[in-house]
Design a protein around this motif. Structure first.
Motif, PDB file in Angstrom:
ATOM      1  N   HIS A 173      18.599 -30.903  15.486  1.00  0.00           N
ATOM      2  CA  HIS A 173      17.351 -31.679  15.448  1.00  0.00           C
ATOM      3  C   HIS A 173      17.546 -32.972  14.646  1.00  0.00           C
ATOM      4  O   HIS A 173      17.045 -34.031  15.034  1.00  0.00           O
ATOM      5  N   VAL A 232      19.579 -35.342  16.762  1.00  0.00           N
ATOM      6  CA  VAL A 232      18.734 -35.948  17.807  1.00  0.00           C
ATOM      7  C   VAL A 232      17.920 -37.086  17.215  1.00  0.00           C
ATOM      8  O   VAL A 232      17.833 -38.170  17.798  1.00  0.00           O
ATOM      9  N   THR A 252      20.226 -40.057  16.384  1.00  0.00           N
ATOM     10  CA  THR A 252      20.666 -40.702  17.625  1.00  0.00           C
ATOM     11  C   THR A 252      19.531 -41.495  18.252  1.00  0.00           C
ATOM     12  O   THR A 252      19.726 -42.618  18.723  1.00  0.00           O
ATOM     13  N   TRP A 253      18.327 -40.930  18.246  1.00  0.00           N
ATOM     14  CA  TRP A 253      17.180 -41.640  18.805  1.00  0.00           C
ATOM     15  C   TRP A 253      16.903 -42.920  18.037  1.00  0.00           C
ATOM     16  O   TRP A 253      16.641 -43.967  18.633  1.00  0.00           O
TER      17      TRP A 253
END
Length: 106
Positions: free
Chosen positions: A41, A44, A47-48
């Motif tokens: 999580h 993610v 990276t976002w």
């Protein structure tokens, strides 16, 4: 070409060289503990953040130049810049910042 034989280093000179190298090393109170890998999580989210910021910056810079391109070519050019930037620069640096913050907390 002539080679010159060098005398072998003695144990005393090797020990003094090692102690000189130790004196030049910074001393810390405790060895740095490795920071655990982030959860999926967290990866993610990082990276976002990297992809969103890189896409925004590249669109602002290259947008006027690729505006007349067909959509697929425009996407190819933009992702050709964004993906390497995210993979090689942004995400690794975000992970280093995360590790530094976690080390500082402990």
């Amino acid at each position: 070409m002539t080679t010159v034989a060098r005398p072998a280093a003695t144990a005393a000179s090797a020990a003094s060289a090692a102690s000189a190298a130790d004196r030049n090393q910074p001393r810390s109170a405790a060895p740095a503990q490795p920071v655990p890998l982030p959860s999926v999580h967290t990866r993610v989210l990082l990276t976002w953040i990297a992809v969103f910021s890189a896409l925004t910056a590249v669109q602002l810079v290259l947008g006027p130049y690729v505006a007349g391109f067909p959509m697929l070519l425009r996407t190819l050019v933009i992702t050709g810049v964004v993906v390497p930037a995210v993979v090689y620069a942004l995400v690794p640096n975000l992970l280093k910042v995360r590790a530094a913050v976690l080390r500082r907390r402990h």
